[in-house]
Enzyme design. Sequence first.
Site, PDB file in Angstrom:
ATOM      1  N   HIS A  71      -3.174  16.182  -7.304  1.00 17.17           N
ATOM      2  CA  HIS A  71      -2.880  14.955  -6.563  1.00 17.17           C
ATOM      3  C   HIS A  71      -2.330  13.813  -7.415  1.00 17.17           C
ATOM      4  O   HIS A  71      -1.823  12.837  -6.875  1.00 17.17           O
ATOM      5  CB  HIS A  71      -4.123  14.449  -5.825  1.00 17.17           C
ATOM      6  CG  HIS A  71      -5.025  13.627  -6.691  1.00 17.17           C
ATOM      7  ND1 HIS A  71      -5.930  14.191  -7.533  1.00 17.17           N
ATOM      8  CD2 HIS A  71      -5.119  12.282  -6.863  1.00 17.17           C
ATOM      9  CE1 HIS A  71      -6.559  13.232  -8.188  1.00 17.17           C
ATOM     10  NE2 HIS A  71      -6.099  12.073  -7.808  1.00 17.17           N
TER      11      HIS A  71
HETATM   12  C1  UD1 Z   1      -5.618   7.200  -5.427  1.00 14.19           C
HETATM   13  C2  UD1 Z   1      -5.837   6.492  -6.770  1.00 14.19           C
HETATM   14  C3  UD1 Z   1      -6.232   7.499  -7.851  1.00 14.19           C
HETATM   15  C4  UD1 Z   1      -7.374   8.394  -7.392  1.00 14.19           C
HETATM   16  C5  UD1 Z   1      -7.005   9.012  -6.041  1.00 14.19           C
HETATM   17  C6  UD1 Z   1      -8.098   9.902  -5.502  1.00 14.19           C
HETATM   18  C7  UD1 Z   1      -4.489   4.492  -7.167  1.00 14.19           C
HETATM   19  C8  UD1 Z   1      -3.322   3.939  -7.872  1.00 14.19           C
HETATM   20  N1  UD1 Z   1      -4.637   5.819  -7.215  1.00 14.19           N
HETATM   21  O1  UD1 Z   1      -4.496   8.036  -5.528  1.00 14.19           O
HETATM   22  O2  UD1 Z   1      -6.643   6.786  -8.990  1.00 14.19           O
HETATM   23  O3  UD1 Z   1      -7.567   9.428  -8.347  1.00 14.19           O
HETATM   24  O4  UD1 Z   1      -6.767   7.966  -5.108  1.00 14.19           O
HETATM   25  O5  UD1 Z   1      -7.656  10.624  -4.384  1.00 14.19           O
HETATM   26  O6  UD1 Z   1      -5.253   3.747  -6.583  1.00 14.19           O
HETATM   27  N2  UD1 Z   1      -2.720   9.566   2.104  1.00 14.19           N
HETATM   28  C9  UD1 Z   1      -2.991  10.085   3.351  1.00 14.19           C
HETATM   29  N3  UD1 Z   1      -4.258   9.995   3.822  1.00 14.19           N
HETATM   30  C10 UD1 Z   1      -5.262   9.388   3.130  1.00 14.19           C
HETATM   31  C11 UD1 Z   1      -4.972   8.856   1.864  1.00 14.19           C
HETATM   32  C12 UD1 Z   1      -3.701   8.962   1.351  1.00 14.19           C
HETATM   33  O7  UD1 Z   1      -2.121  10.626   4.009  1.00 14.19           O
HETATM   34  O8  UD1 Z   1      -6.390   9.318   3.640  1.00 14.19           O
HETATM   35  C13 UD1 Z   1      -1.350   9.668   1.578  1.00 14.19           C
HETATM   36  C14 UD1 Z   1      -0.569   8.405   1.885  1.00 14.19           C
HETATM   37  O9  UD1 Z   1       0.629   8.808   2.435  1.00 14.19           O
HETATM   38  C15 UD1 Z   1      -0.333   7.761   0.554  1.00 14.19           C
HETATM   39  C16 UD1 Z   1      -0.473   8.908  -0.422  1.00 14.19           C
HETATM   40  O10 UD1 Z   1      -1.368   9.843   0.205  1.00 14.19           O
HETATM   41  O11 UD1 Z   1       0.924   7.166   0.479  1.00 14.19           O
HETATM   42  C17 UD1 Z   1      -1.042   8.486  -1.732  1.00 14.19           C
HETATM   43  O12 UD1 Z   1      -2.203   7.713  -1.533  1.00 14.19           O
HETATM   44  P1  UD1 Z   1      -2.552   6.525  -2.539  1.00 14.19           P
HETATM   45  O13 UD1 Z   1      -3.703   5.798  -1.990  1.00 14.19           O
HETATM   46  O14 UD1 Z   1      -1.323   5.767  -2.884  1.00 14.19           O
HETATM   47  O15 UD1 Z   1      -2.929   7.244  -3.884  1.00 14.19           O
HETATM   48  P2  UD1 Z   1      -3.750   8.555  -4.219  1.00 14.19           P
HETATM   49  O16 UD1 Z   1      -2.814   9.607  -4.628  1.00 14.19           O
HETATM   50  O17 UD1 Z   1      -4.722   8.911  -3.161  1.00 14.19           O
END
Ligand code: UD1
Length: 354
Positions: free
Chosen positions: A201
């Site tokens: 991820h």
């Molecule tokens: C975030 C944290 C990372 C942590 C990780 C755990 C930051 C910069 N990164 O990364 O440190 O290790 O969480 O998982 O804060 N999305 C969904 N559903 C959800 C959540 C996310 O679809 O419930 C998708 C969204 O489209 C989003 C993408 O995943 O744009 C990335 O999510 P984001 O919160 O930006 O970062 P993570 O990769 O989850």
Amino acid sequence: MKIITVLGARPQFVKAATVSRALKASNSNLEEKILHTGQHYDVNMSDVFFEEMGIPKPDFRLDVNNKGHGAMTGQMLKEIEEILIAEKPSIVLVYGDTNSTLAGALAAKKLHIPIAHVEAGLRSFNIKMPEEINRILTDRISDLLFCPTENAVENLKKEGFDTIDCEVLNVGDVMYDGALHYAKSIKERAIENDYVLSTIHRAENTDDVSRLTGIISALNKINEDISVVVPLHPRTRKIIDNLDLQVNFKILEPVGYLKMVNLIKYANLVITDSGGLQKEAFFFGKYCVTTRDETEWVEMVEYNFNILAGADEDKILESYNILIKKPFVKTIEPYGKGNSAHLIAKKIESFLSK
Ligand code: UD1
């Protein structure tokens, strides 16, 4: 004495569950209120953790997600500030290294509210990682820095934290407490007999096509030898679908914590870019191949419980071959005694009683 805990992403739910339980058990006049930023919002990325881990329902729920880093952190900062002004907590508690961590810490500091940071002092020394930026900045403005390991304490010393007005404490790792606690509820058998458990991820892997294809090709090859099971983060799933990458291994929806513990407990090996999973593998007696070029959990690599393989297909396969049949013997206990959350609750209590 009111604590506001700011959280928003999956790894924070896991840690907060354990600390919230200790805060409740401390029998002090500490009152905890939970502020969920909404960074993770899917049922299986958020709600399931609150339900099965008994985390108190959020008192405040924002809906800040699906945005670039600037917009996400900025909007969180604005909305958290409004809540802190209205609530006037004695301290703000933040976890780890996400955008929610930084926004919570920054909002509190500007209002002169003390900050307690759980999982302080970790460094990957890769300043391109958003997590590294978040943790350096959060540490710098925190008042109570709860480090999970001696290495984390050393990192802070090297950055001159002994000259800064704050307290740095090695309390051990709250994830170890959590693993010990929840392991007791795992009774059901594994979903497979022999398998490798994997997750992907990190932005550095998902947003770089050559790294992502390197990892996926390696997992496809390993899957010819032994089943590979991957509970997949929605971020990674979207990118794999968009790039139309060929995947032969078994993809699952993201799983809750108890299912994850079950998957780790019965796995033959773990291959991951997650920080938490690297240690959970160790807690449950499994070796780990880490698909990153560096790790914050350096003691795992130093004592050969973890091989840093990066995203190179050959290196991942080579590491897999080294570890898959190696008998596991635990020789070190670097993450405390399983009482970290209790130590954190006690320290917050004495800090606020001063
Ligand atoms: C975030 C944290 C990372 C942590 C990780 C755990 C930051 C910069 N990164 O990364 O440190 O290790 O969480 O998982 O804060 N999305 C969904 N559903 C959800 C959540 C996310 O679809 O419930 C998708 C969204 O489209 C989003 C993408 O995943 O744009 C990335 O999510 P984001 O919160 O930006 O970062 P993570 O990769 O989850």
